[in-house]
Design an enzyme around this catalytic site. Sequence first.
Site, PDB file in Angstrom:
ATOM      1  N   ASP A  42     -13.514 -21.164   0.739  1.00 19.17           N
ATOM      2  CA  ASP A  42     -13.051 -20.566   2.000  1.00 19.17           C
ATOM      3  C   ASP A  42     -13.056 -21.600   3.129  1.00 19.17           C
ATOM      4  O   ASP A  42     -12.681 -21.305   4.259  1.00 19.17           O
ATOM      5  CB  ASP A  42     -13.847 -19.300   2.369  1.00 19.17           C
ATOM      6  CG  ASP A  42     -15.329 -19.538   2.520  1.00 19.17           C
ATOM      7  OD1 ASP A  42     -15.768 -20.692   2.398  1.00 19.17           O
ATOM      8  OD2 ASP A  42     -16.057 -18.549   2.781  1.00 19.17           O
ATOM      9  N   SER A  43     -13.439 -22.842   2.790  1.00 17.74           N
ATOM     10  CA  SER A  43     -13.266 -23.943   3.739  1.00 17.74           C
ATOM     11  C   SER A  43     -11.796 -24.090   4.110  1.00 17.74           C
ATOM     12  O   SER A  43     -11.464 -24.712   5.117  1.00 17.74           O
ATOM     13  CB  SER A  43     -13.784 -25.256   3.135  1.00 17.74           C
ATOM     14  OG  SER A  43     -13.208 -25.480   1.866  1.00 17.74           O
ATOM     15  N   ASP A  81     -14.072 -18.565  -3.903  1.00 13.62           N
ATOM     16  CA  ASP A  81     -15.068 -18.097  -2.929  1.00 13.62           C
ATOM     17  C   ASP A  81     -14.799 -16.645  -2.553  1.00 13.62           C
ATOM     18  O   ASP A  81     -13.652 -16.271  -2.288  1.00 13.62           O
ATOM     19  CB  ASP A  81     -14.957 -18.929  -1.641  1.00 13.62           C
ATOM     20  CG  ASP A  81     -16.043 -19.973  -1.531  1.00 13.62           C
ATOM     21  OD1 ASP A  81     -17.056 -19.877  -2.260  1.00 13.62           O
ATOM     22  OD2 ASP A  81     -15.883 -20.895  -0.708  1.00 13.62           O
ATOM     23  N   LYS A 110     -17.821 -17.383  -6.243  1.00 14.91           N
ATOM     24  CA  LYS A 110     -19.000 -17.955  -5.586  1.00 14.91           C
ATOM     25  C   LYS A 110     -19.344 -17.095  -4.378  1.00 14.91           C
ATOM     26  O   LYS A 110     -18.460 -16.691  -3.621  1.00 14.91           O
ATOM     27  CB  LYS A 110     -18.748 -19.404  -5.161  1.00 14.91           C
ATOM     28  CG  LYS A 110     -19.920 -20.007  -4.389  1.00 14.91           C
ATOM     29  CD  LYS A 110     -19.823 -21.528  -4.278  1.00 14.91           C
ATOM     30  CE  LYS A 110     -18.899 -22.037  -3.205  1.00 14.91           C
ATOM     31  NZ  LYS A 110     -19.203 -21.587  -1.814  1.00 14.91           N
ATOM     32  N   GLU A 112     -22.252 -16.642  -1.061  1.00 11.83           N
ATOM     33  CA  GLU A 112     -23.266 -17.340  -0.258  1.00 11.83           C
ATOM     34  C   GLU A 112     -24.506 -16.475  -0.092  1.00 11.83           C
ATOM     35  O   GLU A 112     -24.407 -15.310   0.321  1.00 11.83           O
ATOM     36  CB  GLU A 112     -22.700 -17.678   1.128  1.00 11.83           C
ATOM     37  CG  GLU A 112     -21.610 -18.732   1.079  1.00 11.83           C
ATOM     38  CD  GLU A 112     -21.105 -19.127   2.462  1.00 11.83           C
ATOM     39  OE1 GLU A 112     -21.723 -18.754   3.470  1.00 11.83           O
ATOM     40  OE2 GLU A 112     -20.073 -19.822   2.514  1.00 11.83           O
ATOM     41  N   GLU A 177     -26.190 -26.772  -0.337  1.00 13.32           N
ATOM     42  CA  GLU A 177     -25.489 -27.403   0.793  1.00 13.32           C
ATOM     43  C   GLU A 177     -26.474 -27.931   1.843  1.00 13.32           C
ATOM     44  O   GLU A 177     -27.251 -27.160   2.421  1.00 13.32           O
ATOM     45  CB  GLU A 177     -24.485 -26.422   1.428  1.00 13.32           C
ATOM     46  CG  GLU A 177     -23.719 -27.082   2.565  1.00 13.32           C
ATOM     47  CD  GLU A 177     -22.370 -26.457   2.880  1.00 13.32           C
ATOM     48  OE1 GLU A 177     -21.931 -25.543   2.159  1.00 13.32           O
ATOM     49  OE2 GLU A 177     -21.742 -26.881   3.868  1.00 13.32           O
TER      50      GLU A 177
HETATM   51  O1  KIV Z   1     -15.739 -23.456   0.984  1.00 11.98           O
HETATM   52  C1  KIV Z   1     -15.983 -24.494   0.373  1.00 11.98           C
HETATM   53  O2  KIV Z   1     -15.126 -25.370   0.226  1.00 11.98           O
HETATM   54  C2  KIV Z   1     -17.317 -24.643  -0.193  1.00 11.98           C
HETATM   55  C3  KIV Z   1     -17.728 -25.956  -0.766  1.00 11.98           C
HETATM   56  C4  KIV Z   1     -17.491 -27.110   0.054  1.00 11.98           C
HETATM   57  C5  KIV Z   1     -19.072 -25.927  -1.356  1.00 11.98           C
HETATM   58  O3  KIV Z   1     -18.062 -23.715  -0.206  1.00 11.98           O
END
Ligand code: KIV
Length: 258
Positions: A42-43, A81, A110, A112, A177
Amino acid sequence: MLSKIRNIISKKKKSKIICLTAYSKNIAEELDKYTDLILVGDSLGSVLYNYKSTRNVTLEVIIEHAKSVRLGIKKSLMIVDMPYKTYRNKKEALKNCKKIIKETKCDGVKLEGGVKIKNIVNHLIINKIPVMGHIGILPQLVRGKFKSKGKSEKEKKQLMKDAVILEKMGCFGIVLECIEKNLSNKITKAIKIPTIGIGSSNCCDGQILVTDDLLGLTNSKIKFVKKYVDLKKHIRKGVKKFKSEVINKKYPTKSYSY
Ligand code: KIV
């Protein structure tokens, strides 16, 4: 368990696990030759859309990017994510995970958090959804500057608890992280599943970076970001040449025309 997941777990203590983010097919296709795991992170909210926080990324947006990424992956494990507020309770989490997996054909998700989301993680895993954990700095919860984690005794204990519980719930790996080196080393040694570091030292079983940072497409000033190539420079060079050839009628020549 998926053979690709078994393969990633089996790499612990043997060889480093190579992970990168991708948001589209063409990039994924190139990464896939070298990676074990590709994350549709989600970056993408800050990297592609200039959002101040990953909180603005919606389920629909991440699904569209993941569909594109899927087209570029042949061998790596593909993880997506779960966006902010898409896993607030067991029912919501399962419904949204199923939607992501069905529409994108990814291999897992994934989430958090640690102890606080243990019941949700457990519910997903019982329902056969492969889950990767993410502890330390949690971008979905951070406001303002990123600060490293694991300095105080209280934080150390909490992060160790988070890692142990995620392993117990059945996660196949955990992203660490910005966790201070000694603690990331201790966590990596304390659990049997792989740790994937980002700003958490070379003690982790693998590493992940945001690909756009590594390629020099962002102006990230974050301490752990290493620019391996200045892709912007190459883009400028190519585009300048195109412009000049068009202006000077060197492009398209006969061989590039119908
Ligand atoms: O959102 C993302 O890209 C991430 C990674 C950088 C670990 O969670």
